[in-house]
Design a protein around this motif. Structure first.
Motif, PDB file in Angstrom:
ATOM      1  N   ASP A  92       0.824  -1.216   0.000  1.00  0.00           N
ATOM      2  CA  ASP A  92       0.000   0.000   0.000  1.00  0.00           C
ATOM      3  C   ASP A  92       0.851   1.257   0.000  1.00  0.00           C
ATOM      4  N   ALA A  93       1.997   1.222   0.673  1.00  0.00           N
ATOM      5  CA  ALA A  93       2.935   2.353   0.652  1.00  0.00           C
ATOM      6  C   ALA A  93       4.344   1.794   0.733  1.00  0.00           C
ATOM      7  N   ALA A  94       5.222   2.317  -0.129  1.00  0.00           N
ATOM      8  CA  ALA A  94       6.621   1.906  -0.125  1.00  0.00           C
ATOM      9  C   ALA A  94       7.497   3.147  -0.008  1.00  0.00           C
ATOM     10  N   ILE A  95       8.571   3.010   0.746  1.00  0.00           N
ATOM     11  CA  ILE A  95       9.500   4.120   0.971  1.00  0.00           C
ATOM     12  C   ILE A  95      10.873   3.701   0.471  1.00  0.00           C
ATOM     13  N   GLY A  96      11.472   4.526  -0.382  1.00  0.00           N
ATOM     14  CA  GLY A  96      12.796   4.234  -0.913  1.00  0.00           C
ATOM     15  C   GLY A  96      13.858   5.132  -0.313  1.00  0.00           C
ATOM     16  N   GLY A  97      15.087   4.965  -0.807  1.00  0.00           N
ATOM     17  CA  GLY A  97      16.196   5.774  -0.320  1.00  0.00           C
ATOM     18  C   GLY A  97      17.096   6.199  -1.462  1.00  0.00           C
ATOM     19  N   ASN A  98      17.576   7.417  -1.407  1.00  0.00           N
ATOM     20  CA  ASN A  98      18.478   7.942  -2.435  1.00  0.00           C
ATOM     21  C   ASN A  98      19.869   7.342  -2.366  1.00  0.00           C
TER      22      ASN A  98
END
Length: 413
Positions: free
Chosen positions: A189-195
């Motif tokens: 439902d929600a995904a968080i990535g990283g630079n």
């Protein structure tokens, strides 16, 4: 008092983040500043959203970065969805499951934890069984746990969450752009990535995506701050639990990134340039080819480590392809070895956290750092430092084993 001009040393960065930034990204960051509502800049914003949709493998309408480090993305999602008293199930298999817990606690969640040994992951059925007992509003999990070098299978858990009408929120900080993240197919439902990991962009904004199930909650909790609200919004009187954070309020950020262009904050212009170029490079290479490249260099690194006579840490069946964990040989001063590698060779590898601190080293093969010359140099410097510290290693074998691994996969280099 005069201060010297900035002159940072060149490093070969082989940690699990930050990693070396692609030179093309650095060039993009030096381009002229635009106003945040200049059509030339809003075009860049729109393109970033489109590229994030492709990178996250999603048809979600909403995919944009949160200004701040990866933690800002995690907090923005959790702060916007969690209401006091909400049940949140967090399966923990390393440091960053504890971080999810810390954030959720601060927003008033009723926390339910599931633990497994660091260096292993969960059988999906174990998580599903616990979910049915707890009946939470949210299951929050880490996909790639850099503290242990493990990667959790998600699809089965995501499907069970969707069937039970439970929100599935995933920390994909260490995997986006380096290992497969299938947001839609895995019912995330929600995904968080990283630079600063596989995207090879400096830390400074955090890509996220979320679907209409999350957006429904945002609409129910929406409160536009008084100084920028319309008369209609000011006049609306309704009973709701407003999102506690102003900065991390996804309902307002959504209006900033959408056609309304709500003046919520001033966008970090140069960081958006960096993310734009980083994503463009990822998609230019192609996601599947990029995943193969990361697996190739992982394989060559492992061959060298084992050729040296060192032992890997963690269950090989659940290994994170972008982070390799090495057991520190008995009697070896771990930090002294790392210090020698950095000071004498300019190569940086990482220690670990909590129960694994002093027990393992972690080597990242991520993004632009994930290159043949970096892998070989890291192996050579580690071997040299270990020999100087009196460790018994198979001298000269690490590079040969790694080169043999590369030789077998010439077409992928």
């Amino acid at each position: 008092m005069m201060f010297a001009e900035l002159n940072t040393p060149l490093r070969t960065i082989m940690t699990p983040g930050p990693v070396e930034v692609d030179p093309r990204v650095l060039r993009a960051m030096s381009t002229p500043i635009l106003g945040q509502f200049d059509p030339a800049f809003t075009d860049i914003m729109n393109n970033v959203m489109k590229m994030l949709q492709r990178t996250f493998k999603t048809n979600n309408e909403w995919a944009f970065p949160i200004d701040g480090t990866s933690r800002s993305g995690l907090e923005a999602v959790l702060a916007s969805v969690i209401e006091p008293g909400d049940k949140v199930l967090i399966p923990i298999y390393g440091r960053f499951g504890h971080l999810l817990t810390e954030i959720a606690e601060r927003y008033g969640a009723e926390i339910h934890l599931l633990h497994t040994d660091w260096g292993t992951v969960f059988d999906p059925e174990e998580v599903i069984t616990e979910m049915k007992k707890v009946n939470p509003k949210i299951v929050a999990m880490v996909h790639g746990e850099t503290s242990t070098g493990c990667m959790q299978p998600l699809e089965e858990i995501g499907r069970a969450c969707r069937e039970a009408d439970v929100l599935f929120i995933v920390d994909a900080v260490a995997t986006i752009g380096g290992a497969d993240v299938q947001t839609d197919n895995w019912y995330i439902d929600a995904a968080i990535g990283g630079n600063q990991k596989c995207l090879s962009v400096p830390s400074g904004n955090a890509p996220i995506t979320y679907n209409d199930r999350i957006e429904k909650i945002l609409k129910q909790r929406k409160k536009v701050e008084r100084g920028i609200a319309t008369e209609q919004e000011l006049a609306e009187g309704r009973s709701f639990s407003a999102i506690r954070s102003n900065y991390f309020d996804l309902s307002q950020l959504q209006d900033y990134w959408g056609p309304r262009r709500l003046n919520h904050h001033t966008e970090a212009t140069s960081m958006l340039y960096a993310l734009h170029e980083g994503l463009r490079i990822v998609l230019e290479e192609g996601l599947e080819q990029r995943f193969k490249r990361h697996k190739l260099h992982e394989k060559a690194l492992i061959a060298g480590i084992e050729g040296m006579g060192l032992e890997l840490f963690g269950d090989a069946r659940s290994k994170l392809p972008t982070v390799t964990c090495i057991k520190i040989p008995d009697g070896i001063e771990a930090e002294s070895v790392r210090s020698m590698m950095l000071n004498d060779f300019g190569v940086e590898i990482a220690s670990s956290f909590g129960p694994l601190h002093g027990r393992i080293w972690r080597i990242g093969t991520m993004g632009y750092s994930c290159r043949k010359e970096n892998v070989l140099f890291a192996l050579a410097s580690l071997e040299a430092a270990l020999i100087r510290h009196g460790a018994k290693v198979n001298a000269g074998q690490a590079l040969q084993a790694s080169l043999n691994a590369y030789e077998k996969e010439k077409s992928l280099i």
